[in-house]
Motif scaffolding. Structure first.
Motif, PDB file in Angstrom:
ATOM      1  N   ALA A  56       8.498   7.344   6.948  1.00  0.00           N
ATOM      2  CA  ALA A  56       9.548   8.311   6.622  1.00  0.00           C
ATOM      3  C   ALA A  56      10.305   8.729   7.891  1.00  0.00           C
ATOM      4  O   ALA A  56      11.126   9.629   7.856  1.00  0.00           O
ATOM      5  N   GLU A  66      -2.679  12.200  -5.838  1.00  0.00           N
ATOM      6  CA  GLU A  66      -3.978  11.568  -6.105  1.00  0.00           C
ATOM      7  C   GLU A  66      -4.424  11.702  -7.559  1.00  0.00           C
ATOM      8  O   GLU A  66      -5.328  11.011  -7.983  1.00  0.00           O
ATOM      9  N   HIS A 113       0.887  -1.165   0.000  1.00  0.00           N
ATOM     10  CA  HIS A 113       0.000   0.000   0.000  1.00  0.00           C
ATOM     11  C   HIS A 113       0.913   1.200   0.000  1.00  0.00           C
ATOM     12  O   HIS A 113       1.713   1.365   0.920  1.00  0.00           O
ATOM     13  N   PHE A 114       0.798   2.029  -1.019  1.00  0.00           N
ATOM     14  CA  PHE A 114       1.746   3.117  -1.161  1.00  0.00           C
ATOM     15  C   PHE A 114       1.732   4.033   0.049  1.00  0.00           C
ATOM     16  O   PHE A 114       0.678   4.398   0.550  1.00  0.00           O
ATOM     17  N   GLN A 115       2.901   4.415   0.463  1.00  0.00           N
ATOM     18  CA  GLN A 115       3.015   5.318   1.606  1.00  0.00           C
ATOM     19  C   GLN A 115       3.221   6.730   1.083  1.00  0.00           C
ATOM     20  O   GLN A 115       4.262   7.340   1.268  1.00  0.00           O
ATOM     21  N   LEU A 116       2.214   7.235   0.391  1.00  0.00           N
ATOM     22  CA  LEU A 116       2.287   8.572  -0.182  1.00  0.00           C
ATOM     23  C   LEU A 116       1.092   9.374   0.319  1.00  0.00           C
ATOM     24  O   LEU A 116      -0.004   8.835   0.423  1.00  0.00           O
ATOM     25  N   VAL A 117       1.331  10.646   0.608  1.00  0.00           N
ATOM     26  CA  VAL A 117       0.234  11.497   1.060  1.00  0.00           C
ATOM     27  C   VAL A 117      -0.519  11.982  -0.181  1.00  0.00           C
ATOM     28  O   VAL A 117       0.050  12.702  -1.004  1.00  0.00           O
ATOM     29  N   PRO A 118      -1.776  11.569  -0.346  1.00  0.00           N
ATOM     30  CA  PRO A 118      -2.470  11.806  -1.617  1.00  0.00           C
ATOM     31  C   PRO A 118      -2.599  13.280  -2.010  1.00  0.00           C
ATOM     32  O   PRO A 118      -2.579  13.591  -3.187  1.00  0.00           O
ATOM     33  N   VAL A 119      -2.749  14.174  -1.025  1.00  0.00           N
ATOM     34  CA  VAL A 119      -2.994  15.577  -1.379  1.00  0.00           C
ATOM     35  C   VAL A 119      -1.709  16.368  -1.587  1.00  0.00           C
ATOM     36  O   VAL A 119      -1.761  17.543  -1.928  1.00  0.00           O
ATOM     37  N   MET A 120      -0.566  15.745  -1.390  1.00  0.00           N
ATOM     38  CA  MET A 120       0.688  16.481  -1.567  1.00  0.00           C
ATOM     39  C   MET A 120       1.300  16.189  -2.931  1.00  0.00           C
ATOM     40  O   MET A 120       0.925  15.241  -3.603  1.00  0.00           O
ATOM     41  N   ARG A 136       5.397  18.122   7.688  1.00  0.00           N
ATOM     42  CA  ARG A 136       5.224  16.929   8.515  1.00  0.00           C
ATOM     43  C   ARG A 136       3.866  16.930   9.192  1.00  0.00           C
ATOM     44  O   ARG A 136       3.211  15.890   9.291  1.00  0.00           O
ATOM     45  N   LYS A 189      11.267   7.991  -4.140  1.00  0.00           N
ATOM     46  CA  LYS A 189      11.355   8.333  -2.717  1.00  0.00           C
ATOM     47  C   LYS A 189      12.408   7.466  -2.026  1.00  0.00           C
ATOM     48  O   LYS A 189      13.240   7.959  -1.266  1.00  0.00           O
ATOM     49  N   GLU A 237       7.007  16.947  -2.589  1.00  0.00           N
ATOM     50  CA  GLU A 237       6.801  16.984  -1.137  1.00  0.00           C
ATOM     51  C   GLU A 237       6.837  15.580  -0.535  1.00  0.00           C
ATOM     52  O   GLU A 237       7.396  15.364   0.534  1.00  0.00           O
ATOM     53  N   LEU A 266      11.101  25.456   3.815  1.00  0.00           N
ATOM     54  CA  LEU A 266      11.404  24.285   3.017  1.00  0.00           C
ATOM     55  C   LEU A 266      12.050  24.746   1.727  1.00  0.00           C
ATOM     56  O   LEU A 266      11.639  25.754   1.162  1.00  0.00           O
ATOM     57  N   ILE A 271      10.527  14.229  -0.315  1.00  0.00           N
ATOM     58  CA  ILE A 271      11.417  14.765   0.720  1.00  0.00           C
ATOM     59  C   ILE A 271      10.897  14.543   2.137  1.00  0.00           C
ATOM     60  O   ILE A 271      11.627  14.774   3.097  1.00  0.00           O
ATOM     61  N   LEU A 272       9.646  14.101   2.267  1.00  0.00           N
ATOM     62  CA  LEU A 272       9.068  13.964   3.612  1.00  0.00           C
ATOM     63  C   LEU A 272       9.988  13.140   4.516  1.00  0.00           C
ATOM     64  O   LEU A 272      10.363  12.025   4.200  1.00  0.00           O
ATOM     65  N   GLY A 273      10.345  13.737   5.656  1.00  0.00           N
ATOM     66  CA  GLY A 273      11.202  13.031   6.603  1.00  0.00           C
ATOM     67  C   GLY A 273      12.676  13.387   6.480  1.00  0.00           C
ATOM     68  O   GLY A 273      13.445  13.204   7.406  1.00  0.00           O
TER      69      GLY A 273
END
Lengths: 505, 331
Positions: free
Chosen positions: B206, A140, A88-95, B192, A154, A99, A113, A102-104
């Motif tokens: 992450a 998304e 299950h992809f670990q991606l934030v859908p709205v970003m 974050r 990533k 973004e 940033l 580079i998260l983390g």
């Protein structure tokens, strides 16, 4: 000898009374592609999660780049050169892509940033490895295959030596799969080692250098991909020989049973999902609906089964119009439905296996005495199907939730077959099911067809469609774009049609 | 700037219309216009601060409906600490701290024990009402009025000058809105924060400490709810009254939704509420309409209903708000 990136010795992981991994020993060298092959529940995911620091082994050591220190958490794993692309992809859908990448480990400029540095990073990695993606696109809005590319970027953005891919092709179209396999080869050639989990033999043979086969938590085999073939691998997976090609006699076709004519159905968002779908299925034949998920298959199945009301068009079963019938009425008309989501629509998890086996017929005379239910008959029925379908459970009185995925599916299939349907509507009948159960379910579907049922099979697995169907209808954007006999059908051509390519001739 | 304009065409047009109307009105009747805007801005301040509390919390994945209680408790604490110690600033500080502590409490219980966050918020509101009513005593007064400041030049501007004069909390509110926007959308912390509110497992893989960050953020946000409360009992008025928050905490949540979880839009939404009230009051004062005061007071709440009905379905909440994050699940 080449450089050893990963070395696992005697790894054991216990969950309660289950030995999820037992005494596993494996290694990965630099630039090598290693496949982990096994049925569902064989312990593949458990194993790679420990390599990535999501869970610690109870015994044994994991050595990364010569360092046997325990892997504390995913952050520690990343710092030591391990990257993972989750199922299950670990991606934030709205970003945006940048973004997410580079998260983390965000580059900053003062307090802010540094998004231009992030974009440059994405562009650099995507150009270096041929992973085309727009850094400013929102996740998304991207197709699944592209999202997966973002996941790989990533992982690569953190300087990985070893990239773990957990069932990377499960969600991809055949074309996307081929692209991914090419990327994997390219990465390996550039020195990145890859461990990937799969249960698709074709992919293993296409890209892997070596294969570890897992069964019930143990490594049961290690072979060089070049030294084996599909049959050999499958045999190792299940511990016996499996008939990959389903044996079936020529169809004895009878009268038309299902007739779907110019059907239009909306999805949950009230957008058109099925756009003028027309198909006919006759008694004694299996018609396979091939297509990339999300092309209206779910809505089509739900409309036929009476779970969703079509906007226009007709569905008839043996001449009876069931366009607007509810599920109870479609069942009465002779429809057996193996739903796509067995947890949600196929079973009542909290009910016993015996009750689940009569969900479709609990009110019929066979299972009632007066206004009361006939528990004796229900129990007897359960005992019979548990035996016939080899449902692995100590008792039919246990809740359905106690079963494994494959056995749950067997309960659903047994129940639907038990009503001797005129039409069997099978949606993703073997999704998330182990190879042994797949074979069993396939044989049952063919048996139903030989007994004179019409079967409409909807599956995202092209191999399943190809091996079971007598005729194939390729669906794209809610419409049949091509229909052909299954004998001699060309998978590349079907793949193109599924992806929206035009059918010549 | 041009890009921003292209993306926010309707917002820019509305802003322009508002400006033209406002200055047209000002040109006709400068005193009345200025006093109405001041009235509106004063009403808006606790709403904006409360909405920002909600924005930060929900962007991090914690639903806080206890803002009402935080405001009330902070108003109470600020006022009585100042009155009893004779030190105004000690009052302000303790009011802010009460807001923060209540935020920390909510997040901590929600994260560690995974208690339903709506229930927690309701409990916080009830406790705040009960405790402040019980310990409330009459006849206390602040040692002195809150000092007021005005920013040179900016406060001399016609009409909008009102934004740049007033007590410390009033003056800081505009900058807090700006600061919150910058922090959420331009800094590492913001990226974050938005990640843990949208898709915490992605943040977790992450290497981001999701639950720790949720607690810290909700605590910081609590300071703003505290400031809203202190504003009500020490700046806007100089007295504490039972239940003086009067639903402003809930109104703030409506504004947060109307503002689509963006600080700037929340400010605009709050000003809209404030202006609506100001217009209604003015119409009544001028005897243009003759309706009972109670109906005028009702206006913000009626507007809330209307606005929420309109906004529903158009705005999108952070996907994981209110859902406890448990490591290892869902991946």
């Amino acid at each position: 000898m080449s450089e050893r990136i990963l070395d696992i010795v005697g790894l054991t992981k216990v969950y309660g009374s289950v030995r999820a991994n037992e005494d596993i020993t494996m290694h990965v060298d630099r630039g090598e592609i290693v496949a982990l092959l096994g049925e569902n529940g064989a312990g593949k995911s458990t194993l790679v999660k420990q390599i990535f620091g999501l869970g610690r082994p109870d015994a044994g050591t994991i050595t990364i780049n010569g360092d046997p220190a325990k892997i504390k958490d995913p952050t520690d794993a990343s710092a030591r050169g391990i990257g993972m692309v989750h199922q299950h992809f670990q991606l934030v859908p709205v970003m945006t892509v940048a973004e997410n990448v580079i998260l983390g480990h965000e580059p900053t400029k003062g307090l802010s940033l540094n998004l231009s540095a992030a974009r440059a990073l994405v562009t650099e990695i995507s150009e270096r490895h041929g992973l085309a993606v727009d850094p400013d696109a929102t996740i998304e809005d991207l197709p699944v295959g592209t999202q997966q590319r973002v996941e790989i970027i990533k992982a690569l953005s953190r300087q990985v030596d070893l990239l773990i891919l957990d069932e990377p092709t499960a969600v991809l179209t055949p074309q996307e799969t081929d692209e991914l396999l090419a990327v994997m080869k390219e990465l390996a050639a550039a020195g990145t080692s890859i461990v990937f989990i799969t249960h698709k033999l074709r992919e293993v043979l296409a890209v892997a250098d070596r294969v570890y086969v897992l069964r019930r938590g143990k490594t049961v085999g290690e072979v060089r991909a070049a030294d084996t073939d599909a049959a050999g691998l499958a045999q190792m997976m299940v511990g016996r020989s499996v008939v990959l090609q389903v044996d079936k006699a020529d169809p004895q076709v009878g009268d038309e049973v299902l007739k779907v004519d110019d059907l239009h159905v909306l999805d949950d968002r009230k957008l058109p999902a099925v756009n003028g779908f027309t198909v006919a299925v006759r008694a004694g034949e299996i018609v396979g609906v091939a297509g990339v998920e999300g092309n209206g298959q779910r809505e089509l199945v739900e409309a036929i089964a009476g779970m969703r009301r079509p906007v226009s068009g007709t569905v008839s079963l043996s001449g009876k119009d069931i366009t607007t019938a509810d599920p109870h009425a479609t069942h009465a008309a002779g429809l057996g439905h193996i739903p796509e989501d067995r947890e949600k629509h196929g079973l009542v998890s909290g009910y016993s296996i015996a009750d689940n086996l009569v969900l479709n017929r609990f009110d019929e005379p066979e299972f009632t005495s007066g206004v009361m239910r006939d528990f004796g008959a229900i129990k007897e029925n359960a005992a019979n199907w548990i035996q016939v379908f080899d449902i692995r459970t100590p008792s039919g009185e246990l809740p359905a939730s106690s079963l494994s995925g494959g056995n749950k599916q067997k309960v659903v299939v047994a129940r639907e077959m038990s009503a001797k349907p005129k039409l069997l509507l099978a949606a993703q009948p073997t999704r998330g099911v182990d190879v042994g159960s797949i074979e069993f379910i396939h044989r049952r579907i063919v048996e139903a067809r030989d007994a004179g049922a019409a079967v409409l099979l909807v599956s995202a697995e092209l191999d399943e469609i190809l091996s079971l169907s007598d005729r194939i209808a390729v669906v794209h954007a809610g419409k049949v774009v091509a229909e052909m006999p299954a004998a001699g059908a060309d998978r590349t051509k079907i793949g193109e049609l599924m992806a929206g390519g035009h059918h010549e001739g | 700037m041009t890009q921003w304009l292209a993306k926010n065409k309707s917002a820019a047009i509305i802003a322009l219309v508002v400006l033209v109307v406002a200055y047209g009105f000002w040109a006709m009747s400068p005193d009345k216009a200025t006093s109405m805007l001041r009235f509106a801005w004063t009403l808006s301040i606790p709403l904006v601060l409360g909405a920002l509390t909600g924005v930060i919390g929900e962007r991090s994945g914690i639903v806080n409906i206890g803002i009402e209680g935080q405001m009330l408790a902070a108003a109470f604490t600020g006022f009585f600490v100042a009155a009893n110690t004779g030190n105004l600033w000690l009052g302000v500080l303790s009011g802010l701290l009460v807001g923060a502590v209540m935020g920390a409490f909510l997040a901590w219980i929600a994260v560690v024990f995974q208690v339903d966050q709506i229930i927690l918020g309701v409990v916080m509101n009830i406790v705040a009402t009960g405790v402040t009513s019980f310990y409330y005593v009459q006849g206390k007064v602040l040692p002195s009025a809150m000092p007021t400041f005005s920013i040179p030049l900016l406060s001399d501007l016609p009409l909008v000058g009102v934004f740049f004069q007033g007590g410390p909390i009033a003056l800081l509110t505009l900058f807090t809105v700006l600061g919150t926007w910058y922090a959420l959308f331009r800094t590492r912390w913001g990226l974050r924060t938005r990640a843990i509110g949208e898709y915490p497992t992605a943040a977790d893989t992450a290497g981001i400490g999701v639950n720790k960050m949720r607690i810290i953020n909700t605590t910081i946000a609590g300071l703003l709810a505290g400031a809203a409360g202190v504003f009500m009992s020490m700046e806007q008025t100089s007295s504490f009254a039972r239940d003086m928050s009067a639903g402003k905490g809930f109104l703030a949540l409506a504004i947060m939704i109307f503002g689509a979880w963006f600080p700037g839009r929340a400010l605009a939404a709050a000003l809209f509420f404030g202006l609506a009230s100001a217009v209604a009051s003015q119409l009544q004062a001028d005897k243009v309409v003759d309706i009972p005061q109670q109906f005028v007071n009702l206006l913000p709440y009626v507007l809330t209903l209307l606005v929420l009905a309109l906004a529903a379905g158009r705005v999108r909440a952070p996907a994981s708000e209110g859902i406890p994050f448990v490591k290892g699940e869902g991946s």
